[in-house]
Design a protein around this motif. Structure first.
Motif, PDB file in Angstrom:
ATOM      1  N   GLU A  55       6.166   2.244 -14.786  1.00 17.13           N
ATOM      2  CA  GLU A  55       7.190   1.201 -14.734  1.00 17.13           C
ATOM      3  C   GLU A  55       8.551   1.807 -14.376  1.00 17.13           C
ATOM      4  O   GLU A  55       9.271   1.310 -13.507  1.00 17.13           O
ATOM      5  N   GLN A  56       8.843   2.936 -15.046  1.00 13.14           N
ATOM      6  CA  GLN A  56      10.133   3.591 -14.807  1.00 13.14           C
ATOM      7  C   GLN A  56      10.215   4.094 -13.351  1.00 13.14           C
ATOM      8  O   GLN A  56      11.229   3.923 -12.681  1.00 13.14           O
ATOM      9  N   PHE A  57       9.111   4.656 -12.882  1.00 11.70           N
ATOM     10  CA  PHE A  57       9.074   5.180 -11.519  1.00 11.70           C
ATOM     11  C   PHE A  57       9.340   4.060 -10.511  1.00 11.70           C
ATOM     12  O   PHE A  57      10.149   4.197  -9.605  1.00 11.70           O
ATOM     13  N   LYS A  58       8.666   2.912 -10.731  1.00  9.71           N
ATOM     14  CA  LYS A  58       8.789   1.797  -9.786  1.00  9.71           C
ATOM     15  C   LYS A  58      10.202   1.210  -9.780  1.00  9.71           C
ATOM     16  O   LYS A  58      10.616   0.622  -8.793  1.00  9.71           O
ATOM     17  N   THR A  59      10.891   1.326 -10.911  1.00 11.53           N
ATOM     18  CA  THR A  59      12.224   0.710 -10.958  1.00 11.53           C
ATOM     19  C   THR A  59      13.339   1.701 -10.638  1.00 11.53           C
ATOM     20  O   THR A  59      14.511   1.335 -10.631  1.00 11.53           O
ATOM     21  N   THR A  60      12.976   2.965 -10.364  1.00  6.43           N
ATOM     22  CA  THR A  60      14.045   3.929 -10.066  1.00  6.43           C
ATOM     23  C   THR A  60      13.841   4.695  -8.754  1.00  6.43           C
ATOM     24  O   THR A  60      14.808   5.137  -8.147  1.00  6.43           O
ATOM     25  N   ASN A  61      12.606   4.847  -8.312  1.00  4.53           N
ATOM     26  CA  ASN A  61      12.377   5.648  -7.103  1.00  4.53           C
ATOM     27  C   ASN A  61      12.977   4.934  -5.875  1.00  4.53           C
ATOM     28  O   ASN A  61      12.634   3.781  -5.595  1.00  4.53           O
ATOM     29  N   PRO A  62      13.862   5.616  -5.133  1.00  2.00           N
ATOM     30  CA  PRO A  62      14.558   4.939  -4.028  1.00  2.00           C
ATOM     31  C   PRO A  62      13.629   4.395  -2.942  1.00  2.00           C
ATOM     32  O   PRO A  62      13.846   3.309  -2.414  1.00  2.00           O
ATOM     33  N   LYS A  75       0.835  -1.215   0.000  1.00  2.00           N
ATOM     34  CA  LYS A  75       0.000   0.000   0.000  1.00  2.00           C
ATOM     35  C   LYS A  75       0.860   1.251   0.000  1.00  2.00           C
ATOM     36  O   LYS A  75       0.537   2.253  -0.638  1.00  2.00           O
ATOM     37  N   LYS A  76       1.985   1.183   0.747  1.00  2.00           N
ATOM     38  CA  LYS A  76       2.898   2.338   0.785  1.00  2.00           C
ATOM     39  C   LYS A  76       3.425   2.605  -0.629  1.00  2.00           C
ATOM     40  O   LYS A  76       3.510   3.743  -1.072  1.00  2.00           O
ATOM     41  N   ILE A  77       3.768   1.524  -1.326  1.00  2.00           N
ATOM     42  CA  ILE A  77       4.278   1.678  -2.704  1.00  2.00           C
ATOM     43  C   ILE A  77       3.198   2.313  -3.581  1.00  2.00           C
ATOM     44  O   ILE A  77       3.453   3.266  -4.318  1.00  2.00           O
ATOM     45  N   ASN A  78       1.981   1.792  -3.469  1.00  2.00           N
ATOM     46  CA  ASN A  78       0.881   2.317  -4.295  1.00  2.00           C
ATOM     47  C   ASN A  78       0.621   3.794  -4.022  1.00  2.00           C
ATOM     48  O   ASN A  78       0.294   4.558  -4.923  1.00  2.00           O
ATOM     49  N   LYS A  79       0.778   4.186  -2.743  1.00  2.00           N
ATOM     50  CA  LYS A  79       0.596   5.601  -2.374  1.00  2.00           C
ATOM     51  C   LYS A  79       1.620   6.470  -3.087  1.00  2.00           C
ATOM     52  O   LYS A  79       1.289   7.532  -3.628  1.00  2.00           O
ATOM     53  N   GLU A  80       2.872   6.003  -3.066  1.00  2.00           N
ATOM     54  CA  GLU A  80       3.946   6.748  -3.751  1.00  2.00           C
ATOM     55  C   GLU A  80       3.610   6.902  -5.237  1.00  2.00           C
ATOM     56  O   GLU A  80       3.778   7.964  -5.818  1.00  2.00           O
ATOM     57  N   VAL A  81       3.120   5.803  -5.821  1.00  3.85           N
ATOM     58  CA  VAL A  81       2.807   5.811  -7.259  1.00  3.85           C
ATOM     59  C   VAL A  81       1.682   6.810  -7.539  1.00  3.85           C
ATOM     60  O   VAL A  81       1.765   7.624  -8.466  1.00  3.85           O
ATOM     61  N   THR A  82       0.632   6.781  -6.709  1.00  2.00           N
ATOM     62  CA  THR A  82      -0.504   7.692  -6.915  1.00  2.00           C
ATOM     63  C   THR A  82      -0.062   9.148  -6.814  1.00  2.00           C
ATOM     64  O   THR A  82      -0.458   9.997  -7.618  1.00  2.00           O
ATOM     65  N   LYS A  83       0.790   9.394  -5.800  1.00  2.00           N
ATOM     66  CA  LYS A  83       1.292  10.774  -5.610  1.00  2.00           C
ATOM     67  C   LYS A  83       2.066  11.240  -6.843  1.00  2.00           C
ATOM     68  O   LYS A  83       1.858  12.334  -7.366  1.00  2.00           O
ATOM     69  N   ALA A  84       2.940  10.340  -7.316  1.00  3.18           N
ATOM     70  CA  ALA A  84       3.791  10.694  -8.462  1.00  3.18           C
ATOM     71  C   ALA A  84       2.955  10.898  -9.727  1.00  3.18           C
ATOM     72  O   ALA A  84       3.229  11.791 -10.531  1.00  3.18           O
ATOM     73  N   LYS A  85       1.922  10.055  -9.866  1.00  4.69           N
ATOM     74  CA  LYS A  85       1.034  10.157 -11.033  1.00  4.69           C
ATOM     75  C   LYS A  85       0.425  11.556 -11.097  1.00  4.69           C
ATOM     76  O   LYS A  85       0.349  12.186 -12.139  1.00  4.69           O
ATOM     77  N   LEU A 136      11.889   1.326  -4.287  1.00  8.33           N
ATOM     78  CA  LEU A 136      12.852   0.217  -4.394  1.00  8.33           C
ATOM     79  C   LEU A 136      13.154  -0.383  -3.020  1.00  8.33           C
ATOM     80  O   LEU A 136      13.208  -1.612  -2.864  1.00  8.33           O
ATOM     81  N   ALA A 137      13.318   0.495  -2.030  1.00  9.77           N
ATOM     82  CA  ALA A 137      13.625  -0.013  -0.676  1.00  9.77           C
ATOM     83  C   ALA A 137      12.470  -0.861  -0.159  1.00  9.77           C
ATOM     84  O   ALA A 137      12.669  -1.942   0.420  1.00  9.77           O
ATOM     85  N   ASN A 138      11.240  -0.388  -0.376  1.00  8.12           N
ATOM     86  CA  ASN A 138      10.077  -1.155   0.086  1.00  8.12           C
ATOM     87  C   ASN A 138       9.940  -2.471  -0.667  1.00  8.12           C
ATOM     88  O   ASN A 138       9.596  -3.490  -0.085  1.00  8.12           O
ATOM     89  N   GLN A 139      10.213  -2.434  -1.977  1.00  5.23           N
ATOM     90  CA  GLN A 139      10.111  -3.664  -2.770  1.00  5.23           C
ATOM     91  C   GLN A 139      11.148  -4.681  -2.307  1.00  5.23           C
ATOM     92  O   GLN A 139      10.867  -5.877  -2.206  1.00  5.23           O
ATOM     93  N   GLU A 140      12.336  -4.181  -1.969  1.00  2.60           N
ATOM     94  CA  GLU A 140      13.384  -5.081  -1.462  1.00  2.60           C
ATOM     95  C   GLU A 140      12.941  -5.739  -0.169  1.00  2.60           C
ATOM     96  O   GLU A 140      13.158  -6.924   0.057  1.00  2.60           O
ATOM     97  N   LYS A 141      12.308  -4.920   0.691  1.00  4.29           N
ATOM     98  CA  LYS A 141      11.797  -5.451   1.967  1.00  4.29           C
ATOM     99  C   LYS A 141      10.819  -6.593   1.690  1.00  4.29           C
ATOM    100  O   LYS A 141      10.889  -7.655   2.292  1.00  4.29           O
ATOM    101  N   ILE A 142       9.885  -6.350   0.746  1.00  7.04           N
ATOM    102  CA  ILE A 142       8.883  -7.363   0.403  1.00  7.04           C
ATOM    103  C   ILE A 142       9.559  -8.635  -0.105  1.00  7.04           C
ATOM    104  O   ILE A 142       9.237  -9.747   0.332  1.00  7.04           O
ATOM    105  N   ASN A 143      10.539  -8.457  -0.992  1.00  9.81           N
ATOM    106  CA  ASN A 143      11.210  -9.635  -1.562  1.00  9.81           C
ATOM    107  C   ASN A 143      11.879 -10.465  -0.476  1.00  9.81           C
ATOM    108  O   ASN A 143      11.798 -11.700  -0.477  1.00  9.81           O
TER     109      ASN A 143
END
Ligand code: GAP
Length: 515
Positions: free
Chosen positions: A135-142, A115-125, A145-152
């Motif tokens: 796609e570019q935002f998700k693969t470059t925004n620090p 949800k935190k990731i989705n919030k960032e995406v909505t804000k950026a949109k 990326l940090a949250n995605q790493e946590k999930i992984n």
């Protein structure tokens, strides 16, 4: 989220109010996680089953059906691995005394990060407008990326603990992530224990372990044990499939989401028997084919997504879920599993019977591999209602607006296809004409006759159960044998002759619309 919770509550109370679903044995305060289907519910459920059966069996020359017994020889479940491995990890909070599935607690934690990731995406949109590249935002925004790493990292450790049945590590993970009980708010957890989900009962008068049999936890095993019976009697060659619709039973640890997770439910399963080595080809074929089946009902692409399994079941070499966006989030609706030769080989071993297929092309005998598609009928029912439930304002006859709840169910699976409504009930010729139309239509369609209350209220009642077409008999009908047919979604009314009704309704509500 509050809005979505609200929607879920509205759907479940709508189901009760309009005769779709009742709590089982409600007069005794109900039995948890078991439900009964009411008059409209059984029609919708049967139509969902018919759509599945038509798509899977009727439309595939190489798929045939069976209807196996719920009770099976107990060794079936030893061979299938269910006696030893059909477990869910269970944990209790010592303060609230509430019980949870340990894997669900960890998944819930992951959802919060998502949800935190989705919030960032909505804000950026919002910030970047049309030039935004998600796609570019998700693969470059620090931060993303940090949250995605946590999930992984959580997913990897969690999948390993599930695969190794390492309950100590699962508890350690819950503690390290600081997961608290949603009720008590504390981290005072018991150890994680494995809990077997199969219900058992006794066969005849035989008591003790020797008479113990199980209520099937999946319908698939009734297909596996009949594999050669079916193959030989139908002379099918590989690849071919066997399909079945039937009840399954699971003693779920937690079952709090209406018909999403029940202890008695219905599955629609198909085992597709294939040559070893071709499983990924068929895995991709069924993955796409099944998604198309869902989309044909009008479900939107963004309501459905694939979710690859990180932890594979004991029988699978690849697996994914088709997830649906329920009011409480994306959850599993259907599973696509590459089950290898696990089940047939194991039944061969335990039964001592040869379950090999003789391939006339290669002149070899081998145990086929299996590709499975498995969907819960009740979950599909909930998905259909979640998509269909709509609150909106529509113009009324007095030039104002009316609020209505309408179920926008695809006409081909709607419980009632057409309602017959005389405009007034105190004119005998009109009632007689309406009754004659109704009596003719009921041979071909599930239909309703309604003469009570004003026409507006009757339309609202039909909207609320998703009836796609209403036929109105008025004063002109008496003169020229024409009626109006009203479309539930567009509200458009068209004048057609009585002799055309059956043909028009048949065309509009045919299953052909879905293929
Ligand atoms: N034969 C494979 C199998 O049973 P599963 O993922 O455990 O796989 C398949 O179940 C489908 O059955 C799920 O995708 C879901 O739609 C449905 N299902 C499973 N457990 C359920 C439950 N407790 N209540 C309602 N539906 C359930």
């Amino acid at each position: 989220m509050a809005q979505q919770d609200d929607l879920f509550k509205k759907i479940s109370s709508h189901c009760k109010e309009y005769g779709f679903i009742f709590q089982s044995s409600e007069i005794y305060d109900g039995l948890s996680a078991t439900y009964d289907y009411g008059p409209n519910g059984v029609l919708l459920k049967n139509n969902i089953k018919k759509y599945w059966w038509t798509a899977m069996v009727q439309m595939h020359e190489n798929i045939v059906g069976v209807d196996a017994a719920i009770f099976m020889h107990p060794t079936t479940w030893k061979a299938s691995g269910h006696v030893d491995a059909f477990n869910d990890p269970m944990i209790d909070n010592k303060d609230s005394k509430k019980r949870y599935r340990a894997d669900h607690l960890i998944e819930g934690y992951i959802e919060k990060i998502e949800k935190k990731i989705n919030k960032e995406v909505t804000k950026a949109k919002k910030r970047f407008g049309d030039s935004f590249d998600e796609e570019q935002f998700k693969t470059t925004n620090p931060r993303v990326l940090a949250n995605q790493e946590k999930i992984n990292a959580i997913n990897e450790r969690f999948a390993k603990a599930m695969t190794d049945s390492d309950m100590d590590d699962m508890k350690a993970q819950i503690e390290e992530l600081g997961i608290v009980c949603p009720v008590s708010g504390t981290k005072n957890w018991t150890d994680v224990r494995q809990f077997n989900l199969m219900f058992s009962t006794q066969l005849g008068a035989v008591s003790g372990e020797s008479g113990k049999i199980y209520l099937r936890p999946e319908t698939a095993q009734g297909i596996f044990v009949n594999f050669l019976n079916v193959q030989k009697t139908t002379r099918q060659k590989l690849p071919f499939g066997i399909a079945q619709i039937g009840k399954a039973f699971r003693n779920e640890i937690v079952a709090r989401q209406f018909i999403f997770r029940m202890r008695e439910f219905e599955q629609m399963e198909m085992q597709f028997f294939i040559k070893p080595g071709t499983q990924m080809e068929w895995y991709n074929y069924w993955k796409e084919t099944r998604l198309k089946w869902h989309l044909a009902l009008g479900h939107q692409q963004d309501e459905l997504r694939y979710h690859d399994h990180e932890a594979l079941a004991h029988y699978a070499d690849a697996a994914l879920d088709i997830e649906f966006k329920f009011p409480f989030g994306f959850k599993e609706l259907e599973g696509i599993h590459s089950r290898t030769d696990f089940d047939l080989a194991s039944h061969e071993k335990y039964s001592g019977k040869n379950l090999k297929y003789f391939d006339p092309e290669t002149q070899e005998s081998y145990v086929p591999y299996v590709l499975e598609t498995s969907i819960g009928c009740d979950r599909m029912f909930l998905a259909v209602l979640s998509h269909a439930y709509t609150e909106e304002e529509v113009p009324n006859a007095k030039g104002g607006m009316d609020k209505r709840v309408v179920l926008k169910i695809h006409p081909a699976i709607a419980p009632i296809k057409v309602a017959v409504l005389p405009i007034v009930k105190n004119k005998p010729e009109m009632v007689e004409k309406a009754r004659a139309i109704f009596n003719d239509l009921r041979f071909d369609f599930d239909c309703q006759y309604d003469e009570k209350d004003g026409i507006g209220r009757r339309y609202r009642r039909q909207d609320a159960i998703g009836t796609p077409y209403c036929i109105t008999i008025d004063f002109d009908t008496l003169e020229d044998d024409t009626v109006t047919i009203r479309d539930r979604d567009t509200l458009a009314q068209e004048r057609i002759s009585i002799s055309e009704i059956s043909k028009v309704v048949a065309e509009k509500t045919s299953m052909r619309q879905l293929f």
